[in-house]
Each structure stands twice: as structure tokens, then as C-alpha cells.
Design an enzyme around this catalytic site. Structure first.
Site, PDB file in Angstrom:
ATOM      1  N   TYR A  96       0.688  -1.128   0.014  1.00 48.64           N
ATOM      2  CA  TYR A  96       0.223   0.077   0.123  1.00 48.64           C
ATOM      3  C   TYR A  96       0.992   1.139  -0.011  1.00 48.64           C
ATOM      4  O   TYR A  96       0.589   2.060  -0.851  1.00 48.64           O
ATOM      5  CB  TYR A  96      -1.065   0.068   1.328  1.00 48.64           C
ATOM      6  CG  TYR A  96      -1.856   0.907   1.153  1.00 48.64           C
ATOM      7  CD1 TYR A  96      -2.917   1.085   0.183  1.00 48.64           C
ATOM      8  CD2 TYR A  96      -2.015   1.999   2.045  1.00 48.64           C
ATOM      9  CE1 TYR A  96      -4.076   1.894   0.173  1.00 48.64           C
ATOM     10  CE2 TYR A  96      -2.724   3.060   2.037  1.00 48.64           C
ATOM     11  CZ  TYR A  96      -4.037   2.909   1.123  1.00 48.64           C
ATOM     12  OH  TYR A  96      -4.927   3.905   0.972  1.00 48.64           O
ATOM     13  N   LYS A 139       1.138   4.381  -2.847  1.00 46.37           N
ATOM     14  CA  LYS A 139       0.648   5.634  -2.170  1.00 46.37           C
ATOM     15  C   LYS A 139       1.876   6.755  -2.514  1.00 46.37           C
ATOM     16  O   LYS A 139       1.711   7.780  -2.947  1.00 46.37           O
ATOM     17  CB  LYS A 139      -0.170   5.799  -1.013  1.00 46.37           C
ATOM     18  CG  LYS A 139      -1.389   5.021  -1.076  1.00 46.37           C
ATOM     19  CD  LYS A 139      -2.561   5.587  -2.245  1.00 46.37           C
ATOM     20  CE  LYS A 139      -3.741   5.018  -1.850  1.00 46.37           C
ATOM     21  NZ  LYS A 139      -4.754   5.739  -2.834  1.00 46.37           N
TER      22      LYS A 139
END
Length: 238
Positions: free
Chosen positions: A152, A156
């Protein structure tokens, strides 16, 4: 930007932040297209937004560039232009790197990062014509790494870098580009079911208000990267 009559496209718009932003833009008199991978969820979103000439929902998987091209064709066929794009679609899987699966890694990379690229690539010519606005929905996880967040975090961090570089590429065309980086938001993300327990979190409508503020800011000023977080995280669990 005068918002009345402007056209926006929001990926991942069937619930959560995307739906909250769609509500805010419709309230300002904009025309809004939302997309998602599931027709049932889009139909439920239309029930919330209200069926009108100012709303449309199109099935699209942002990992597939051809799907995003089809959405753009549908928008231009109906409204003839595109002024604002929010690349909001995203997924998250959280596990230690040694147990993360290849499928989890690729789903996050393909949706969160390649999806943002596909959406911009499919819409950039229309944004050049309208001197419009492209936004991505990143996360505070785009600057703050944490255990079990390798995949993740990678996506991001990537979205933040991609968006900021795109901002430098596109501002010469008077296209404004911003990445929004929220902390905890009261959404369905990662299996959460929004309820009273989420009252301390940022609400989807708060992000909608932020998007409206960005769109109505004087064009000489560009907030290119915005961190937004709950003001009272200490209330968590109260």
C-alpha cells in the site's frame, strides 16, 4: 472556476470518498459521472445521488485503459466536455511483506497507481481543451510508511510522485493538478462498516468540501499537495 454546468468524472465513485465528492459537486450545479467495477454498486450510488440529467454512472475497471477510454466517450457523447477528474479508485491489502501474495501486490499496483495513470491518459486531451483540473486521491500513507503496509505504501508513495510530476508537465497547458492525502476517513475501505464509531474520522463530505474549495480557488494559486487528517484522533474509541 465557475462550477455551475462544469463536468466532473470520479473513479471509484460508487461509495465512500468518491460518492461524497460527487454529492458536493452536484450541490454546486456540476454534472458528474462516476465509475466503478460493479453495476449494482453504481445503481445504489445513483439512488443516493438521485436520477437526473446531471448524473451518469459507467462501469469501468481503471486497470484497463480501454475501459477508461469508453467512459470518456460516454461523457463526451452526453455532455460534450470534461472539466474535472478525480482519480479516486483504490484498494488496500495489509500484511507483512513475507506473506503478501503476488495477487495482492499486483492488484494494488494496477488499481492504485496504474489506474491513476490510465485515468489521466484517457482524459488529458479533454482537460487541455477545458483548461481543467486533475486530482488524485492518495493518502498519508504516501509519505508515512508502516509495518504491514509495504504494498500500500509503495502505491501511495507512487501516486504522490506521479501526480506531482504530472503537475509540472501539465501546468503549461493551464491544467491544474493536485494530490489529496487523507488520514483516516469514515469509509468502507479495508472492510470497515461506517458507523458512530467513525465520528472522529474525516467524513467523505469533508473531502467533497475540500475539492470544491480547490476548484473555486483563484487560478493563480495551486495547492499541489494537500495533507488532511482528523483533528482529534484521541477521540478514537470514545
Amino acid at each position: 472556476m465557475e462550477l455551475e454546468g462544469k463536468v466532473a468524472y470520479i473513479t471509484g465513485g460508487s461509495k465512500g470518498i468518491g460518492l461524497g465528492v460527487a454529492k458536493s459537486l452536484l450541490e454546486k450545479g456540476m454534472k458528474v459521472a462516476i465509475s466503478g467495477r460493479n453495476q449494482k454498486s453504481l445503481n445504489e450510488a445513483l439512488e443516493v445521488l438521485g436520477y437526473s440529467d446531471n448524473v451518469m454512472a459507467v462501469v469501468s475497471d481503471v486497470t484497463q485503459y480501454a475501459d477508461e477510454e469508453e467512459v470518456v466517450r460516454a461523457i463526451t457523447a452526453r455532455w460534450g466536455k470534461l472539466d474535472v477528474v478525480l482519480a479516486n479508485a483504490g484498494v488496500g491489502h495489509f500484511s507483512p511483506i513475507d506473506t503478501m501474495t503476488f495477487d495482492q501486490w499486483h492488484q494494488m499496483i494496477n488499481t492504485n497507481l496504474t489506474g491513476a495513470f490510465n485515468t489521466l491518459k484517457a482524459t488529458v486531451e479533454l482537460l487541455r481543451q477545458s483548461k481543467g483540473y486533475y486530482m488524485t486521491l492518495a493518502s498519508l500513507a504516501g509519505t508515512n510508511f508502516f509495518a504491514q503496509g509495504a504494498g500500500y505504501n509503495a502505491t501511495k508513495f507512487g501516486v504522490v510522485g506521479f501526480t506531482q510530476a504530472a503537475m509540472l508537465d501539465l501546468r503549461k497547458y493551464d491544467i491544474k493538478v493536485t494530490t489529496i492525502m487523507p488520514g483516516s476517513v469514515a469509509t468502507y475501505f479495508n472492510g470497515n462498516e461506517p458507523s458512530e464509531k467513525d465520528a472522529w474520522k474525516i467524513q467523505p463530505g469533508d473531502i467533497g468540501k475540500l475539492v470544491v474549495d480547490l476548484l473555486t480557488m483563484h487560478p493563480r494559486t495551486l495547492p499541489s499537495k494537500i495533507e488532511v487528517r482528523p483533528s482529534r484522533p484521541d477521540l478514537k474509541g470514545n
